[in-house]
Design a protein around this motif. Structure first.
Motif, PDB file in Angstrom:
ATOM      1  N   ASN A 185      33.794   1.221  -0.705  1.00  0.00           N
ATOM      2  CA  ASN A 185      34.271   2.762  -0.848  1.00  0.00           C
ATOM      3  C   ASN A 185      35.850   2.931  -0.949  1.00  0.00           C
ATOM      4  O   ASN A 185      36.455   2.806  -0.049  1.00  0.00           O
TER       5      ASN A 185
ATOM      6  N   ASP B 190      31.059   0.565  -5.475  1.00  0.00           N
ATOM      7  CA  ASP B 190      29.820   1.254  -5.533  1.00  0.00           C
ATOM      8  C   ASP B 190      29.997   2.710  -5.292  1.00  0.00           C
ATOM      9  O   ASP B 190      29.377   3.734  -5.595  1.00  0.00           O
ATOM     10  N   SER B 191      30.925   2.950  -4.345  1.00  0.00           N
ATOM     11  CA  SER B 191      31.535   4.540  -4.102  1.00  0.00           C
ATOM     12  C   SER B 191      32.946   4.641  -4.491  1.00  0.00           C
ATOM     13  O   SER B 191      33.533   4.286  -3.418  1.00  0.00           O
TER      14      SER B 191
ATOM     15  N   THR C 118      35.817   0.162   3.397  1.00  0.00           N
ATOM     16  CA  THR C 118      36.295   1.394   3.022  1.00  0.00           C
ATOM     17  C   THR C 118      37.720   1.414   3.078  1.00  0.00           C
ATOM     18  O   THR C 118      38.431   0.883   4.061  1.00  0.00           O
TER      19      THR C 118
ATOM     20  N   SER D  45      36.090   7.054  -5.567  1.00  0.00           N
ATOM     21  CA  SER D  45      36.632   8.184  -5.760  1.00  0.00           C
ATOM     22  C   SER D  45      38.117   8.081  -5.591  1.00  0.00           C
ATOM     23  O   SER D  45      38.741   9.003  -6.028  1.00  0.00           O
TER      24      SER D  45
ATOM     25  N   ASN E   2      38.568   4.961  -1.786  1.00  0.00           N
ATOM     26  CA  ASN E   2      38.809   6.414  -1.551  1.00  0.00           C
ATOM     27  C   ASN E   2      40.310   6.700  -1.845  1.00  0.00           C
ATOM     28  O   ASN E   2      40.710   7.954  -1.507  1.00  0.00           O
TER      29      ASN E   2
END
Length: 376
Positions: A322, A339-340, A301, A342, A324
Motif C-alpha cells: 500500500n 497492489d493498492s 504500507t 494511491s 500512499n
C-alpha cells in the motif's frame, strides 16, 4: 438509685453524640490532629484514641502517615486515593481486607511486612518496595509498582500483574511472568535485573521512553509496545508480536521470531528500516527513509509524510503493498509489487533499465536515466 440513673443518662448522651456525629464503634479515621504524621500519636485519630484490636481504619485523601509502631490486629485498613502510608520497618496486621487505593511503601525484609485476609491494590494505587524482600507482601496484582533505589525484589517463580507503570530503580530477580494489563511505562529492567517473561495484554499500551529493557525468555506483545524515546529492548530471547510495536523514537528492538502483528515506524528520521526476521505487517508513517538493507514483509504500507528510498536494497512484499505517499527508486534497488497504490513511484536513478510493470501505477515519475523500456 441516683447513681444508676445518672450512669444511664451519661451512656445515653454518649451514644447520642456518637450516632449524631456519624461515628461507629470500632471505626478509626485519621484526622492528622497532632500534625506530626505519626500513627502512634493519639491526637492524629478521631476521638484522639489509637486504632485498637478489631478496628476498621481509614486514612483519607491528602494525608501522609508514617507507621512508627506495629499495628494491633485490625479488622480492616483502607488507604484512600491520594493518601500515603509508609510502613518502614513496621508491620501491619489485618484480619479481613487491606484496601490500598493510595500509596503504600514498605521495607518487606524481616520487618516492614503486611499480613491480611485479602489485599487489593486499586486503580489509582501505588506500591513501593524499599528494602530487600523475597515475598510480595502486597500481593501479585498492582497498579503502579516501584522497586526503590537500593531495594531488591527477589521473587522466584512468582507472577506479577501490573495495570499501570512498573519501575525498577534497584535490583529485580524472578523467573516468572510479568504481565502488563493497562496503560503505563516500563523502566529499569536491564543487565542482572532482566525480566524473564514479559506479556503485554491485548488491552495494554506500554511505553519505554528513555528506558532500556532486557527480556531473558519471551516478550509477548498482544497490545501495543511503544519505543517512543531513546529506550530500546536491548535483548530478548523470543519475540512474539501479535499486536503493535511502534518505534516513534530512536530505540530499537532486535528480532522478530513469531510475528503476526504490526511493526510501525513513525519516527521522523532517515534511518533504514531493520531487516529483522521478516515482518507480517510493516507500516512506515514517519521519516524520509534511506534503505540500506533488504526487508521482507507480507504487507507493507507507506503513509504520508513518510517515504522510502530503496538505494541498492531489495524490498520483498509477499501479499500487499500500500503505497500512499512516495517510493523512490534511486539506485539498483527493487520493490516487488504494488497492489493498492494511491501514491507516487519516482524512478530517479541514472540508469537505462526498464521501468517495472508492477501491478499498475497511480502516479509514476521518471526523473533520472535514459530508460529503454522493455515491458508494458
Amino acid at each position: 438509685m441516683l447513681k444508676i440513673k445518672l450512669s444511664k443518662y451519661i451512656l445515653t448522651a454518649v451514644a447520642f453524640l456518637a450516632l449524631s456525629s456519624g461515628m461507629a464503634w470500632g471505626q478509626k479515621t485519621w484526622d492528622g490532629g497532632a500534625g506530626n504524621g505519626l500513627w502512634n500519636s493519639p491526637a492524629n485519630w478521631n476521638l484522639d484514641t489509637l486504632p485498637a484490636l478489631g478496628d476498621n481504619v481509614t486514612i483519607g485523601s491528602g494525608y501522609s502517615v508514617t507507621l512508627n509502631t506495629d499495628t494491633p490486629s485490625l479488622n480492616s485498613l483502607t488507604i484512600d486515593p491520594g493518601a500515603t502510608l509508609a510502613l518502614g520497618t513496621h508491620t501491619v496486621s489485618v484480619t479481613a481486607a487491606f484496601t490500598n487505593n493510595g500509596t503504600t511503601s514498605l521495607d518487606g525484609s524481616t520487618a516492614g511486612q503486611v499480613t491480611a485476609g485479602t489485599i487489593s491494590n486499586g486503580g489509582s494505587s501505588a506500591v513501593i518496595y524499599t528494602g530487600t524482600t523475597t515475598t510480595l507482601f502486597m500481593g501479585n496484582s498492582y497498579h503502579d509498582l516501584t522497586i526503590d533505589t537500593g531495594a531488591a525484589l527477589t521473587i522466584g517463580a512468582a507472577n506479577i500483574s501490573v495495570s499501570g507503570s512498573l519501575a525498577n530503580n534497584g535490583t529485580y530477580s524472578g523467573t516468572g511472568t510479568v504481565t502488563m494489563t493497562g496503560t503505563g511505562t516500563l523502566s529499569g529492567f536491564t543487565g542482572g535485573s532482566a525480566l524473564n517473561n514479559l506479556t503485554i495484554d491485548p488491552s495494554a499500551t506500554i511505553s519505554l521512553g528513555t528506558a532500556n529493557v532486557s527480556i531473558t525468555s519471551t516478550l509477548t506483545v498482544g497490545g501495543q509496545l511503544n519505543l517512543n524515546g531513546t529506550g530500546s529492548v536491548s535483548s530478548v530471547g523470543t519475540l512474539a508480536n501479535n499486536g503493535i510495536i511502534e518505534i516513534s523514537g530512536i530505540g530499537t528492538i532486535p528480532v522478530s521470531d513469531n510475528d503476526s502483528g504490526t511493526f510501525r515506524y513513525s519516527a521522523n528520521v532517515t534511518t533504514s528500516i531493520p531487516a529483522l526476521n521478516g515482518y507480517s505487517t510493516l507500516e512506515i508513517t514517519g521519516g524520509a527513509r534511506a534503505q540500506t538493507n533488504a526487508i521482507t514483509a507480507d504487507t507493507l504500507t507507506i503513509n504520508a509524510p513518510a517515504s522510502l528510498a530503496l538505494g541498492t536494497s531489495t524490498v520483498t512484499v509477499n501479499t500487499m503493498l500500500n503505497n500512499n505517499n512516495l517510493v523512490i527508486v534511486d539506485d539498483t534497488g527493487t520493490i516487488s509489487r504494488s497492489d493498492s497504490d494511491s501514491g507516487t513511484f519516482r524512478y530517479s536513478a541514472n540508469v537505462t533499465t526498464s521501468i517495472p510493470t508492477l501491478n499498475g501505477y497511480s502516479t509514476l515519475e521518471i526523473t533520472g536515466g535514459a530508460r529503454a523500456q522493455t515491458n508494458a
